[in-house]
Design an enzyme around this catalytic site. Structure first.
Site, PDB file in Angstrom:
ATOM      1  N   GLY A 141      34.077  30.760  44.074  1.00  0.00           N
ATOM      2  CA  GLY A 141      34.187  29.491  44.816  1.00  0.00           C
ATOM      3  C   GLY A 141      35.116  29.589  46.031  1.00  0.00           C
ATOM      4  O   GLY A 141      34.763  29.140  47.123  1.00  0.00           O
ATOM      5  N   ASP A 160      42.434  45.531  39.610  1.00  0.00           N
ATOM      6  CA  ASP A 160      43.500  44.636  39.148  1.00  0.00           C
ATOM      7  C   ASP A 160      44.127  43.951  40.368  1.00  0.00           C
ATOM      8  O   ASP A 160      44.662  44.620  41.252  1.00  0.00           O
ATOM      9  CB  ASP A 160      44.546  45.479  38.392  1.00  0.00           C
ATOM     10  CG  ASP A 160      45.660  44.614  37.821  1.00  0.00           C
ATOM     11  OD1 ASP A 160      45.786  43.435  38.236  1.00  0.00           O
ATOM     12  OD2 ASP A 160      46.406  45.109  36.967  1.00  0.00           O
ATOM     13  N   LYS A 205      49.997  28.000  37.779  1.00  0.00           N
ATOM     14  CA  LYS A 205      49.670  27.266  36.549  1.00  0.00           C
ATOM     15  C   LYS A 205      50.993  26.850  35.908  1.00  0.00           C
ATOM     16  O   LYS A 205      51.885  27.681  35.737  1.00  0.00           O
ATOM     17  CB  LYS A 205      48.894  28.144  35.557  1.00  0.00           C
ATOM     18  CG  LYS A 205      47.794  28.972  36.186  1.00  0.00           C
ATOM     19  CD  LYS A 205      46.564  28.172  36.507  1.00  0.00           C
ATOM     20  CE  LYS A 205      45.618  28.979  37.384  1.00  0.00           C
ATOM     21  NZ  LYS A 205      44.543  28.222  37.988  1.00  0.00           N
TER      22      LYS A 205
HETATM   23  C1  LIG Z   1      40.288  30.521  37.600  1.00  0.00           C
HETATM   24  S1  LIG Z   1      39.320  31.941  37.820  1.00  0.00           S
HETATM   25  C2  LIG Z   1      39.123  32.024  39.547  1.00  0.00           C
HETATM   26  C3  LIG Z   1      38.109  31.084  40.089  1.00  0.00           C
HETATM   27  C4  LIG Z   1      37.835  31.365  41.548  1.00  0.00           C
HETATM   28  N1  LIG Z   1      38.976  31.033  42.380  1.00  0.00           N
HETATM   29  C5  LIG Z   1      36.633  30.595  42.070  1.00  0.00           C
HETATM   30  O1  LIG Z   1      36.796  29.851  43.019  1.00  0.00           O
HETATM   31  O2  LIG Z   1      35.532  30.766  41.568  1.00  0.00           O
HETATM   32  C6  LIG Z   1      40.463  33.217  37.517  1.00  0.00           C
HETATM   33  C7  LIG Z   1      39.925  34.612  37.736  1.00  0.00           C
HETATM   34  O3  LIG Z   1      41.030  35.505  37.783  1.00  0.00           O
HETATM   35  C8  LIG Z   1      40.588  36.737  37.278  1.00  0.00           C
HETATM   36  N2  LIG Z   1      41.771  37.549  36.941  1.00  0.00           N
HETATM   37  C9  LIG Z   1      42.738  37.292  36.040  1.00  0.00           C
HETATM   38  N3  LIG Z   1      43.643  38.297  36.040  1.00  0.00           N
HETATM   39  C10 LIG Z   1      43.217  39.204  36.951  1.00  0.00           C
HETATM   40  C11 LIG Z   1      43.724  40.435  37.415  1.00  0.00           C
HETATM   41  N4  LIG Z   1      44.859  40.965  36.928  1.00  0.00           N
HETATM   42  N5  LIG Z   1      43.024  41.088  38.379  1.00  0.00           N
HETATM   43  C12 LIG Z   1      41.894  40.582  38.910  1.00  0.00           C
HETATM   44  N6  LIG Z   1      41.377  39.400  38.498  1.00  0.00           N
HETATM   45  C13 LIG Z   1      42.027  38.725  37.534  1.00  0.00           C
HETATM   46  C14 LIG Z   1      39.703  36.374  36.101  1.00  0.00           C
HETATM   47  O4  LIG Z   1      38.791  37.432  35.832  1.00  0.00           O
HETATM   48  C15 LIG Z   1      39.004  35.109  36.626  1.00  0.00           C
HETATM   49  O5  LIG Z   1      37.742  35.432  37.158  1.00  0.00           O
END
Ligand SMILES: C[S@@+](CC[C@H](N)C(=O)[O-])C[C@H]1O[C@@H](n2cnc3c(N)ncnc32)[C@H](O)[C@@H]1O
Length: 341
Positions: A209, A245, A290
């Site tokens: 998004g 990551d 958060k």
């Molecule tokens: C709330 S969602 C993001 C939604 C996104 N902003 C959108 O507009 O669609 C959080 C995302 O962070 C990713 N995430 C969490 N920890 C991560 C990391 N260490 N490295 C990369 N991605 C990570 C998760 O896989 C997830 O897809």
């Protein structure tokens, strides 16, 4: 004699009234849980853009109770204080609650009537520098009369910037980044800092998004997430998806923007964003923090103070603002801009 301290009318997300009180350190005269607004006193000045939980900041001038259903116009006009003499705009507003939603039909119908009466008496003009008049209806028989300083408030009705959903957006998070741009930057800043062909990194990008919001504005995006991008963001020529990551990824060349929506400890995200800005990887950042269930204000203060302290230590000039946006739930969105020397 000392000037009496003003009373403030503040709008917030329902359920965050206590956070507003704690953040302003003002005395609550009215702060009912889940009401979406509060009345405060005890502070000579409050700065809207330094308050994360306040959607709107108004100076309260008066109140009318027991408004008759059949003629609200006359008692409201009679209750308007003589000063300020003229207003630059009129806002009829309601709390962001179910009751507020049912009242919004009435405020829409009532707006042109009141507007005409104020224009006829030359109290309302189209001068954006003048204070705006707000009539806030907590219920249908009660109105709080307030003004906003155009330089110390939100210009959006109810303090909520409405944004429209793109049919192609992969997730509703698209709306959050659109709202963040509207809240933190005026039109001139958006035109200057969000130009087509600028570059951005989206950390925690899936399903896409935020990436899609940036692409819509013409930016080229590196989307970092182990999860898949969906819909129009997947395979778009302006998007490069890296399954890495987000805490370890750094761009080879500086980019214009980093945005970050990874669900993590606020302190950890704050440290990451500080590193990007101090390290010169980018000039602008928008990220979500958060919040914990308890001690939200304190957690936010610790995270923001850590950013300020690191940037101050390096002698950098910057703008740092945090807001709980309409599209935020248990979180706050932060804008960090590093100014050019
Ligand atoms: C709330 S969602 C993001 C939604 C996104 N902003 C959108 O507009 O669609 C959080 C995302 O962070 C990713 N995430 C969490 N920890 C991560 C990391 N260490 N490295 C990369 N991605 C990570 C998760 O896989 C997830 O897809």
């Amino acid at each position: 004699m000392n000037k009496p301290l003003p009373s403030w009318l503040v709008y917030c997300r329902p359920g965050f009234e206590r956070d507003c009180v704690e953040e302003t350190q003002a005395k609550p005269l009215e702060a009912v849980g889940n009401s979406g607004y509060l009345v405060l006193q005890g502070k000579a000045r409050l700065a809207y853009n330094q308050l994360a939980f306040a959607r709107q900041l108004l100076t309260l001038l008066g109140e009318v109770r027991d408004l008759p259903e059949r003629d609200r116009l006359a008692p409201l006009l009679a209750a308007l204080p003589a000063a300020p003499e003229r207003f630059g705009a009129l806002y009829l507003e309601v709390p962001d609650t179910n009751e507020g939603k049912t009242l919004s039909g009435f405020t829409k119908r009532f707006q042109p009537l009141l507007e005409q009466a104020l224009r006829d008496s030359e109290r309302l003009t189209d001068d954006a520098c003048l204070p705006r008049l707000h009539l806030f209806f907590p219920s249908e028989d009660r109105a709080l009369i307030a003004t906003s300083d155009p330089h110390n408030s939100s210009d959006a009705l109810n303090g909520i910037h409405r944004v429209s959903m793109s049919a192609d957006a992969p997730s509703r998070s698209y709306l959050k980044l659109a709202e963040a741009f509207a809240v933190f930057m005026d039109e001139q800043e958006q035109a200057q800092w969000l130009k087509p062909r600028m570059t951005a990194v989206d950390l925690g990008a899936a399903p896409g998004g935020w990436t899609w919001q940036l692409v819509q504005r013409g930016l080229h995006v590196t989307a970092v997430d182990n999860g898949p991008l969906k819909g129009a963001a997947a395979g778009h020529p302006a998007v490069k998806h890296l399954r890495q990551d987000g805490f370890k990824f750094r761009p080879q060349r500086p980019v214009d923007w980093v945005v970050c929506d990874m669900v993590e400890q606020p302190q950890r995200v704050a440290a990451l964003m500080t590193e990007w800005i101090v390290g010169g990887y980018c000039m602008n950042a928008i990220f979500n923090l958060k919040l914990p269930m308890k001690k939200r204000v304190e957690a936010l203060r610790i995270a923001l103070d850590s950013i300020r302290s690191a940037l101050n230590k390096k002698g950098l000039r910057y703008r740092l603002e945090a807001k709980q946006l309409y599209h935020d739930r248990e979180e706050v969105t932060v804008f960090l801009h590093r100014e050019k020397r």
